[in-house]
Design a protein around this motif. Structure first.
Motif, PDB file in Angstrom:
ATOM      1  N   TYR A 161      57.558  74.803  64.270  1.00  9.75           N
ATOM      2  CA  TYR A 161      57.074  76.091  63.791  1.00  9.75           C
ATOM      3  C   TYR A 161      58.177  76.782  62.999  1.00  9.75           C
ATOM      4  O   TYR A 161      59.348  76.690  63.331  1.00  9.75           O
ATOM      5  CB  TYR A 161      56.648  76.974  64.974  1.00  9.75           C
ATOM      6  N   ASP A 165      61.112  85.390  62.548  1.00 10.34           N
ATOM      7  CA  ASP A 165      61.833  85.700  63.781  1.00 10.34           C
ATOM      8  C   ASP A 165      62.020  84.495  64.688  1.00 10.34           C
ATOM      9  O   ASP A 165      62.998  84.397  65.405  1.00 10.34           O
ATOM     10  CB  ASP A 165      61.088  86.788  64.560  1.00 10.34           C
ATOM     11  N   GLY A 166      61.041  83.617  64.683  1.00  7.87           N
ATOM     12  CA  GLY A 166      61.118  82.435  65.530  1.00  7.87           C
ATOM     13  C   GLY A 166      61.355  81.214  64.671  1.00  7.87           C
ATOM     14  O   GLY A 166      60.446  80.718  64.010  1.00  7.87           O
ATOM     15  N   ARG A 167      62.577  80.765  64.637  1.00 11.89           N
ATOM     16  CA  ARG A 167      62.935  79.675  63.727  1.00 11.89           C
ATOM     17  C   ARG A 167      63.125  78.369  64.487  1.00 11.89           C
ATOM     18  O   ARG A 167      63.339  78.378  65.694  1.00 11.89           O
ATOM     19  CB  ARG A 167      64.224  80.030  62.986  1.00 11.89           C
ATOM     20  N   GLY A 239      65.313  75.764  69.007  1.00 11.25           N
ATOM     21  CA  GLY A 239      64.672  77.050  68.761  1.00 11.25           C
ATOM     22  C   GLY A 239      65.722  78.108  68.473  1.00 11.25           C
ATOM     23  O   GLY A 239      66.778  78.138  69.116  1.00 11.25           O
ATOM     24  N   ALA A 240      65.434  78.962  67.502  1.00  9.80           N
ATOM     25  CA  ALA A 240      66.374  80.030  67.139  1.00  9.80           C
ATOM     26  C   ALA A 240      65.611  81.346  67.032  1.00  9.80           C
ATOM     27  O   ALA A 240      64.378  81.357  66.931  1.00  9.80           O
ATOM     28  CB  ALA A 240      67.067  79.703  65.820  1.00  9.80           C
ATOM     29  N   SER A 250      67.906  77.425  71.668  1.00  8.28           N
ATOM     30  CA  SER A 250      67.294  76.682  72.763  1.00  8.28           C
ATOM     31  C   SER A 250      67.098  75.239  72.324  1.00  8.28           C
ATOM     32  O   SER A 250      67.056  74.934  71.131  1.00  8.28           O
ATOM     33  CB  SER A 250      65.947  77.300  73.136  1.00  8.28           C
TER      34      SER A 250
ATOM     35  N   GLU B  19      54.252  85.410  70.601  1.00  8.93           N
ATOM     36  CA  GLU B  19      53.793  84.399  69.660  1.00  8.93           C
ATOM     37  C   GLU B  19      53.752  83.128  70.471  1.00  8.93           C
ATOM     38  O   GLU B  19      54.802  82.605  70.881  1.00  8.93           O
ATOM     39  CB  GLU B  19      54.787  84.298  68.506  1.00  8.93           C
ATOM     40  N   ARG B  21      51.923  79.379  70.975  1.00 10.28           N
ATOM     41  CA  ARG B  21      51.061  78.317  70.442  1.00 10.28           C
ATOM     42  C   ARG B  21      51.105  77.111  71.381  1.00 10.28           C
ATOM     43  O   ARG B  21      52.141  76.819  71.968  1.00 10.28           O
ATOM     44  CB  ARG B  21      51.538  77.877  69.049  1.00 10.28           C
ATOM     45  N   PHE B 101      54.899  76.572  72.152  1.00 15.09           N
ATOM     46  CA  PHE B 101      55.939  77.316  71.435  1.00 15.09           C
ATOM     47  C   PHE B 101      55.812  78.766  71.863  1.00 15.09           C
ATOM     48  O   PHE B 101      54.699  79.315  71.892  1.00 15.09           O
ATOM     49  CB  PHE B 101      55.729  77.189  69.921  1.00 15.09           C
ATOM     50  N   HIS B 103      57.613  82.722  71.681  1.00 13.55           N
ATOM     51  CA  HIS B 103      58.615  83.682  71.201  1.00 13.55           C
ATOM     52  C   HIS B 103      57.974  85.054  71.162  1.00 13.55           C
ATOM     53  O   HIS B 103      56.893  85.225  70.592  1.00 13.55           O
ATOM     54  CB  HIS B 103      59.118  83.290  69.805  1.00 13.55           C
ATOM     55  N   GLY B 106      59.525  90.241  67.675  1.00 14.62           N
ATOM     56  CA  GLY B 106      60.605  91.216  67.621  1.00 14.62           C
ATOM     57  C   GLY B 106      61.775  90.885  68.522  1.00 14.62           C
ATOM     58  O   GLY B 106      62.800  91.574  68.492  1.00 14.62           O
ATOM     59  N   ALA B 111      63.500  81.198  69.943  1.00 10.20           N
ATOM     60  CA  ALA B 111      62.177  80.649  70.226  1.00 10.20           C
ATOM     61  C   ALA B 111      62.333  79.523  71.246  1.00 10.20           C
ATOM     62  O   ALA B 111      63.333  78.809  71.244  1.00 10.20           O
ATOM     63  CB  ALA B 111      61.574  80.100  68.936  1.00 10.20           C
TER      64      ALA B 111
END
Lengths: 255, 236
Positions: A161, A165-167, A239-240, A250, B19, B21, B101, B103, B106, B111
């Motif tokens: 994904y 914000d969620g990288r 995960g970032a 993560s 968020e 999924r 997934f 997160h 904000g 994530a």
């Protein structure tokens, strides 16, 4: 059928498979990384639950060189030994743990000092290719690289994904002794999208930003990734948050 | 399509603002895409009240839980989402809906990817669930962090109340809590990060029935998730 053909090809090429437990490690931007070795899962299994349980830990850097080796002993099934990973300039790679005596999942943790994330390793194998095969892959790899292609000996599929914000990043682990050219193709809502060819050194690793495979978007975009490599490899999802690699990260294993 | 379908009941938890999924099929199951026989998605509040059953299009590859259940979750701190799938074992080399997934919108935290709890069914000999899956454990880093730890427990059973014992282990001490979960109820049980001056080292969950279970770590100041993980079974 495919599995038996693959096994036959391995025998003809002289490829050796060594059962190996491996975990990723990350120390980018000052993150602290530590393994938690334990044998708690055999706590109730007579014949397997008497310690001590010795293990050898070998840390490989992103370029494949061995950064450090340590001998560790888990005293009993209630004990846990934390093994810090040595930070390096690249800040990532993978680490192997000998499992002759350990029969439990091992954890890898990443911390920014204030909080930490964790996942566990995988008990699979590493492959060792004889010289003639390494030469063959080197020649084929250089021929195909200008076209952005590789020999698709191993293929993996993975969702990832990408959002503001969620990288996400892919930590590509080369579990072989030959340079592994891994082609990553992203799909999202339609035909094949961006592709990258990443050359990963023997026993080395590379980080690939999933965000570079998709046009920047405010909303979270699911990507179907297809990865093809000329040699055995696996990956961890990284995960970032909004600070990307500058913040806490993560890790997550995949099948 | 085979007349002998396999079943898988999976469970996760949705919190407002996330968020979140979930893969409906694993991408490697190429032939399985759009061949899931059926999927029922049901949402329950902490008291076990059935909030909604969402009709599912099995042609989807990824579910957006926020879009599907966010409005019914309303002001609730958390809802349990049960995914009840039927699939042909010959088509799925592994099993449906494996990864999630997560997160919070904000959030400055990273994530998180996680494996969705397979509570009942699946392919036991392939998912390593041949041992007791009602006795689980999880190990923590021993140094102190500015985090709060807990376990999320949910009872997916239709009729049976399940009792669970949650034991937190410290260097020399331990602290146990017992909870009775009526059908479809769920709870977040806090684990004291410190007990008699010792840091939390491990948690163990014992239950008679398989529960939906996750270990959770949250930043102490903001409550942001940094850990959302499955536990590990004994008797591998």
């Amino acid at each position: 059928m495919a599995a038996s053909l693959r096994a036959l090809a391995r025998r003809l090429l002289g490829v050796e498979r060594t059962p190996t437990y491996y975990l990723p490690w990350l120390t980018v931007n000052g993150l602290e990384c530590a393994l938690i070795l334990n044998n708690v899962e055999v706590r109730f299994e007579p014949g397997k639950n008497e310690g001590p349980f010795p293990a050898t830990v070998v840390q490989h850097d992103a370029d494949g060189t061995v950064v450090g080796t340590s001998e560790v002993s888990v005293i009993d099934t209630e004990a846990a030994v934390e093994v810090p990973m040595a930070p390096t300039a690249s800040g990532y790679g993978f680490v192997t743990v000998s499992m002759e005596h350990l029969r439990s999942d091992l954890y890898v943790t990443v911390s920014d000092g204030g909080s930490y994330t964790a996942t566990h390793g995988r008990f699979e194998f590493v492959e060792t290719y004889p010289l003639r095969v390494r030469i063959l892959f080197a020649v084929l790899g250089r021929l195909l690289a200008p076209f952005g292609r590789t020999v698709p000996a191993f293929v993996r599929d993975q969702y990832a994904y990408s959002g503001r914000d969620g990288r996400s990043h892919l930590l590509l682990l080369n579990l072989s002794n030959v340079t592994n050219r891994i082609r990553v193709v992203a799909h999202w809502d339609g035909p094949p999208g961006a592709a990258r060819l990443v050359a990963v050194p023997p026993r080395g690793a590379r980080l690939l930003d999933v965000g570079t495979l998709v046009p920047a978007a405010e909303v979270l975009t699911p990507l179907a990734l297809r990865l093809e490599g000329n040699a055995w490899f696996n990956l961890y999802l990284v995960g970032a948050g909004p600070r990307d690699l500058a913040g806490l990260l993560s890790l997550m294993h995949v099948k | 399509m085979s007349s002998n379908l396999s079943a898988l009941l999976s469970a996760t938890f949705y919190e407002a603002g996330d968020e979140h999924r979930v893969e409906l099929v694993h991408q490697q199951d190429r032939k399985a895409r759009r061949q899931l026989a059926s999927l029922d998605l049901a949402v329950y509040d902490p008291e076990g009240k059935h909030l909604v059953a969402v009709p599912m299009d099995t042609h989807q590859e990824i579910l957006d839980l926020g879009a599907l259940v966010g409005s019914v979750a309303g002001a609730l701190p958390r809802v349990m989402v049960l995914l009840d799938a039927r699939y042909d074992e010959r088509i799925f080399p592994y099993r449906p809906h494996h990864y999630g997934f997560l997160h919070h919108r904000g959030s400055t935290a990273p994530a998180l990817y996680y494996a969705v709890n397979a509570v009942l069914g699946g392919v036991p000999d392939r998912i390593g669930a041949t041992g007791l899956t009602t006795l689980e454990t999880y190990i923590f880093l021993r140094r102190a962090f500015a985090e709060r730890y807990s376990v999320l427990l949910g009872n997916p059973a239709r009729f049976s109340t399940a009792e669970a014992q949650v034991t937190a282990y410290y260097a020399t001490g331990r602290a146990s809590q017992v909870v009775a979960l009526p059908p479809k109820t769920h709870v977040e049980m806090e684990l004291a990060a410190e007990h008699a001056g010792e840091h939390l080292q491990r948690v163990e969950i014992k239950a008679l029935f398989r529960l939906a279970s996750y270990v959770v770590g949250r930043r102490a100041d903001s409550g942001e998730l940094v850990l959302f993980d499955h536990l590990f079974s004994y008797h591998r």
